[in-house]
Write an enzyme that holds these catalytic residues in place. Structure first.
Site, PDB file in Angstrom:
ATOM      1  N   CYS A   4      -0.774  47.766  55.366  1.00 18.30           N
ATOM      2  CA  CYS A   4      -1.979  48.609  55.287  1.00 18.30           C
ATOM      3  C   CYS A   4      -1.587  50.065  55.513  1.00 18.30           C
ATOM      4  O   CYS A   4      -0.993  50.414  56.540  1.00 18.30           O
ATOM      5  CB  CYS A   4      -2.994  48.156  56.326  1.00 18.30           C
ATOM      6  SG  CYS A   4      -4.374  49.294  56.511  1.00 18.30           S
ATOM      7  N   HIS A 100     -13.118  52.720  57.274  1.00 19.88           N
ATOM      8  CA  HIS A 100     -13.021  54.159  57.519  1.00 19.88           C
ATOM      9  C   HIS A 100     -14.297  54.828  57.050  1.00 19.88           C
ATOM     10  O   HIS A 100     -14.997  54.322  56.164  1.00 19.88           O
ATOM     11  CB  HIS A 100     -11.804  54.774  56.816  1.00 19.88           C
ATOM     12  CG  HIS A 100     -11.779  54.542  55.336  1.00 19.88           C
ATOM     13  ND1 HIS A 100     -11.357  53.362  54.784  1.00 19.88           N
ATOM     14  CD2 HIS A 100     -12.133  55.344  54.295  1.00 19.88           C
ATOM     15  CE1 HIS A 100     -11.449  53.436  53.469  1.00 19.88           C
ATOM     16  NE2 HIS A 100     -11.923  54.633  53.141  1.00 19.88           N
TER      17      HIS A 100
HETATM   18  P1  AMP Z   1     -12.039  54.789  49.940  1.00 22.24           P
HETATM   19  O1  AMP Z   1     -11.963  54.985  48.452  1.00 22.24           O
HETATM   20  O2  AMP Z   1     -13.404  54.908  50.508  1.00 22.24           O
HETATM   21  O3  AMP Z   1     -11.336  53.512  50.351  1.00 22.24           O
HETATM   22  O4  AMP Z   1     -11.247  55.996  50.563  1.00 22.24           O
HETATM   23  C1  AMP Z   1      -9.861  56.026  50.710  1.00 22.24           C
HETATM   24  C2  AMP Z   1      -9.476  57.455  50.924  1.00 22.24           C
HETATM   25  O5  AMP Z   1      -8.182  57.470  51.509  1.00 22.24           O
HETATM   26  C3  AMP Z   1      -9.408  58.304  49.666  1.00 22.24           C
HETATM   27  O6  AMP Z   1     -10.326  59.394  49.758  1.00 22.24           O
HETATM   28  C4  AMP Z   1      -7.954  58.778  49.621  1.00 22.24           C
HETATM   29  O7  AMP Z   1      -7.825  60.097  49.165  1.00 22.24           O
HETATM   30  C5  AMP Z   1      -7.532  58.631  51.063  1.00 22.24           C
HETATM   31  N1  AMP Z   1      -6.113  58.409  51.296  1.00 22.24           N
HETATM   32  C6  AMP Z   1      -5.310  57.482  50.690  1.00 22.24           C
HETATM   33  N2  AMP Z   1      -4.064  57.564  51.193  1.00 22.24           N
HETATM   34  C7  AMP Z   1      -4.073  58.545  52.134  1.00 22.24           C
HETATM   35  C8  AMP Z   1      -3.085  59.093  53.000  1.00 22.24           C
HETATM   36  N3  AMP Z   1      -1.824  58.650  53.018  1.00 22.24           N
HETATM   37  N4  AMP Z   1      -3.452  60.100  53.837  1.00 22.24           N
HETATM   38  C9  AMP Z   1      -4.715  60.567  53.829  1.00 22.24           C
HETATM   39  N5  AMP Z   1      -5.691  60.071  53.040  1.00 22.24           N
HETATM   40  C10 AMP Z   1      -5.388  59.082  52.203  1.00 22.24           C
HETATM   41 ZN    ZN Z   2      -5.104  48.606  58.528  1.00 22.94          ZN
END
Ligand code: AMP
Ligand code: ZN
Length: 114
Positions: A4, A100
């Site tokens: 994850c 989140h």
């Molecule tokens: P969701 O689409 O609601 O699952 O949101 C996932 C979010 O995680 C997206 O807005 C991505 O830009 C963000 N995300 C993915 N990988 C990372 C990372 N390594 N660091 C910071 N944000 C991330």
């Molecule tokens: Zn996790």
């Protein structure tokens, strides 16, 4: 959970811009911000999404909301307003299967939620 990405951020196995951290929650900048303020707030416990919340782990939601309030205040957007959004499941656009909340603000949103 080992594969994850958010657990890896929590365990400091991959870098992120951490803005707030307690024993139970972490908040870090979204890597692809959609607004001047775009912070992700997550429990340290691996919970897939809202569907996996129950009476045992529900306290993380309180922690997340209190974190959101503090972070909004730190960014100076408490008065103007902000959004706190959690995508739950594929149809909602959830791409990372670790609970989140997106704290987004620093701009004026329209009336529509989508
Ligand atoms: P969701 O689409 O609601 O699952 O949101 C996932 C979010 O995680 C997206 O807005 C991505 O830009 C963000 N995300 C993915 N990988 C990372 C990372 N390594 N660091 C910071 N944000 C991330
Ligand atoms: Zn996790």
């Amino acid at each position: 959970m080992t594969d994850c990405i958010f657990c890896k951020i929590i365990n400091k196995e991959i870098p992120s811009e951490i803005l707030y951290e307690t024993d139970n929650v972490i908040a870090f900048k979204d890597i692809h911000p959609v607004a001047p303020v775009h912070v992700l707030i997550a429990p340290k416990l691996h919970i897939e999404n809202i569907e996996k919340l129950d009476s045992e782990n529900i306290s993380v939601v309180c922690d997340i909301h209190l974190a959101a309030k503090k972070i909004a205040n730190d960014f100076g957007i408490s008065e103007k307003g902000y959004r706190l959004i959690s995508n739950c499941g594929k149809a909602a656009g959830q791409t990372v299967p670790h609970l989140h909340y997106h704290l987004i603000g620093g701009k004026r949103f329209g009336i529509s939620i989508v």
